[in-house]
Design a protein around this motif. Structure first.
Motif, short mmCIF file in Angstrom:
data_model
loop_
_atom_site.label_atom_id
_atom_site.label_comp_id
_atom_site.label_asym_id
_atom_site.label_seq_id
_atom_site.Cartn_x
_atom_site.Cartn_y
_atom_site.Cartn_z
N VAL A 285 0.73 -1.17 -0.06
CA VAL A 285 -0.14 0.00 0.06
C VAL A 285 0.76 1.29 0.01
O VAL A 285 1.93 1.25 0.65
CB VAL A 285 -1.00 0.09 1.21
N LYS A 286 0.54 2.26 -0.76
CA LYS A 286 1.18 3.30 -1.03
C LYS A 286 0.55 4.63 -1.56
O LYS A 286 -0.48 4.33 -2.27
CB LYS A 286 2.59 3.17 -1.93
N SER A 287 0.96 5.95 -1.32
CA SER A 287 0.43 7.00 -2.09
C SER A 287 1.37 7.89 -2.16
O SER A 287 2.40 8.09 -1.40
CB SER A 287 -0.81 7.68 -1.02
N GLU A 288 1.24 8.86 -3.26
CA GLU A 288 2.20 9.86 -3.36
C GLU A 288 1.58 11.19 -3.84
O GLU A 288 0.58 11.25 -4.44
CB GLU A 288 3.26 9.48 -4.39
N ILE A 289 2.03 12.44 -3.33
CA ILE A 289 1.57 13.60 -4.01
C ILE A 289 2.19 13.96 -5.17
O ILE A 289 3.24 13.84 -5.37
CB ILE A 289 1.85 14.79 -2.60
N ARG A 365 -0.90 9.60 3.36
CA ARG A 365 -0.90 8.30 3.84
C ARG A 365 -2.05 7.39 3.42
O ARG A 365 -3.28 8.03 3.72
CB ARG A 365 -0.98 8.51 5.32
N ALA A 366 -1.73 6.44 2.89
CA ALA A 366 -2.79 5.64 2.26
C ALA A 366 -2.97 4.49 3.30
O ALA A 366 -2.21 3.73 3.91
CB ALA A 366 -2.66 4.88 0.84
N THR A 367 -4.40 3.91 3.19
CA THR A 367 -4.76 2.56 4.14
C THR A 367 -5.56 2.03 3.18
O THR A 367 -6.55 2.35 2.46
CB THR A 367 -5.41 3.27 5.40
N ASP A 368 -5.41 0.70 3.06
CA ASP A 368 -6.14 -0.19 2.17
C ASP A 368 -7.40 -0.92 3.18
O ASP A 368 -7.36 -0.83 4.18
CB ASP A 368 -5.29 -1.21 1.42
N LYS A 372 -4.21 -2.26 6.23
CA LYS A 372 -2.54 -1.90 5.88
C LYS A 372 -2.43 -0.44 5.40
O LYS A 372 -3.02 0.10 4.76
CB LYS A 372 -1.78 -2.75 4.89
N THR A 373 -1.65 0.23 6.52
CA THR A 373 -1.37 1.56 5.99
C THR A 373 0.30 1.87 5.90
O THR A 373 1.03 0.95 6.25
CB THR A 373 -1.49 2.18 7.56
N GLN A 374 0.58 2.73 5.11
CA GLN A 374 1.92 3.17 4.90
C GLN A 374 2.82 3.50 6.12
O GLN A 374 2.38 4.28 7.24
CB GLN A 374 2.02 4.57 4.05
N PRO A 375 3.90 3.13 6.34
CA PRO A 375 4.92 3.38 7.49
C PRO A 375 5.57 4.46 7.02
O PRO A 375 5.46 5.19 6.29
CB PRO A 375 5.76 2.14 7.28
N MET A 376 5.98 5.18 8.28
CA MET A 376 6.68 6.52 8.37
C MET A 376 8.17 6.07 7.95
O MET A 376 8.89 7.17 7.38
CB MET A 376 6.70 6.92 9.83
#
Length: 398
Positions: A285-289, A365-368, A372-376
């Motif tokens: 899981v991932k997100s980007e600006i 920050r993405a959560t599916d 599951k959530t993106q880590p720092m």
């Protein structure tokens, strides 16, 4: 056992973004199901001349992520990943062989492949090393920033159809996909002479009907850069599994331990506390600006539309959140359009830009739907792969 984490370097190579762009000849296509707004946006996107150069030999090109505006990536902006030189394949002589632990060895040419029942699959393909440029200290491998990823609609034949034609025997565990590209790896870890690019997937995955052997991308024949005449598409897995320039499919009675399965594209998985090299598979899981970009000048006191995309290999997204205060608080972004399995989903967030000027840090920050959530931070056990930690975008409010 808890791992030490790498420090992160969030510097975007703006010079590469501005000067590393070269034209790409392949034209973009507009899917028949696209809305009028998407069609207009695709036409606007085509004004951009090409991709960002990461390497010329072999050819590796990055999608200009800040130009992201709609779900489908035009063909001329889709990122390019090559391990060796692109093979020159004559479609009239090309055949795909299916054999191994099968009842028969069959060979099928491109014309015969296209006559089989076709299936369309939208899938986001992300390089396993996408985001590697954010790791510090600098690591080996291509320095992908945000754009080692793209999304397309693929047309092809389910792999299961071909395997059933060959007749899979009992005891098969892996399906090996072998490309026509080959060469020698001369840096450590070196290859044992000249090798082809090959990866495998488990039989139970191969038999799922969204796993296809594709011959079209966004309604057009594959270009040479994207695997002409046919390639595998393994939705939900990192891009190394979607083998290009496909020439051979082999049913194997034992797990495949090839170079690209165990030495490269492998990470450390803890088994009872012991690190064991394990093949990279499912996209995390991932997100980007996409906008604003790093160090963009943003007017103070005015609303700004933050945009980007999020994705996850084995689940749709449940939410994307935005922080404008270095992660101290989070606010929900708006997910755009319907959730489509295996395809990224765009998001937007209206940021009320502070009246006070200065440097601000934005995060997504993405959560599916699996929770599951993106880590720092990046986990060192993943080596230089599966880079999905939250990457801040610093901007200057003026």
């Amino acid at each position: 056992m808890k791992n030490d984490k790498t420090s992160q370097n969030y510097t975007l190579n703006r010079r590469n973004f501005v000067t590393g762009i070269i034209p790409v000849i392949a034209g973009a296509t507009i899917p028949s199901w696209a809305s009028a707004k998407e069609i207009q946006q695709t036409r606007e996107d085509n004004d951009f001349p090409g991709l960002i150069t990461r390497e010329k030999k072999p050819l590796n090109m990055e999608f200009p992520f800040p130009t992201l505006k709609n779900r489908i990536t035009p063909n001329n902006q889709f990122f390019i990943r090559s391990h060796f030189n692109i093979p020159n394949i004559d479609a009239t002589n090309w055949e795909l062989e299916i054999g191994g632990n099968t009842n028969h060895v069959i060979k099928i040419n491109l014309s015969e492949l296209k006559k089989l029942p076709a299936k369309k699959v939208m899938a986001t393909i992300e390089c396993a090393g996408n985001g590697r440029a954010n790791l510090a200290p600098k690591v080996k491998g291509l320095g992908w920033e945000q754009g080692g990823i793209s999304n397309a609609e693929w047309t092809g034949v389910p792999l299961s159809v071909l395997l059933k034609k060959a007749g899979i025997k009992v005891g098969t565990v892996d399906i090996i996909l072998e490309g026509n590209d080959e060469g020698m790896i001369t840096e450590e870890p070196k290859s044992p002479g000249k090798i082809k690019f090959a990866r495998s997937i488990p039989l139970n995955i191969a038999m799922q009907d969204h796993i296809i052997i594709a011959y079209e991308m966004n309604g057009k024949p594959l270009s040479a850069e994207h695997g002409f005449p046919a390639r595998a598409i393994i939705p939900g897995w990192y891009g190394m599994a979607s083998v290009k320039w496909l020439m051979k499919i082999t049913a194997s009675e034992k797990p495949f331990d090839g170079y690209w399965q165990t030495i490269e594209y492998a990470y450390w998985k803890r088994v009872e506390g012991l690190p064991t090299l394990t093949p990279v598979t499912t996209t995390l899981v991932k997100s980007e600006i996409s906008r604003p970009v790093l160090f963009e000048a943003v007017p103070a006191g005015k609303p700004y539309q933050v945009r980007g995309a999020g994705w996850s290999g084995d689940s749709n997204l449940s939410k994307v959140e935005i922080s404008t205060d270095k992660g101290n608080s989070w606010q929900p972004a708006k997910l755009i359009g319907p959730a489509i399995p295996f395809a990224w989903q765009l998001f937007e967030f209206e940021w009320v830009v502070p009246a006070k000027t200065g440097r601000y840090s934005l995060m997504a920050r993405a959560t599916d739907q699996n929770g599951k959530t993106q880590p720092m931070e990046h986990d060192l056990d993943r080596r230089t792969y599966m880079v999905n930690f939250i990457s801040p975008i610093d901007v200057d409010v003026i």
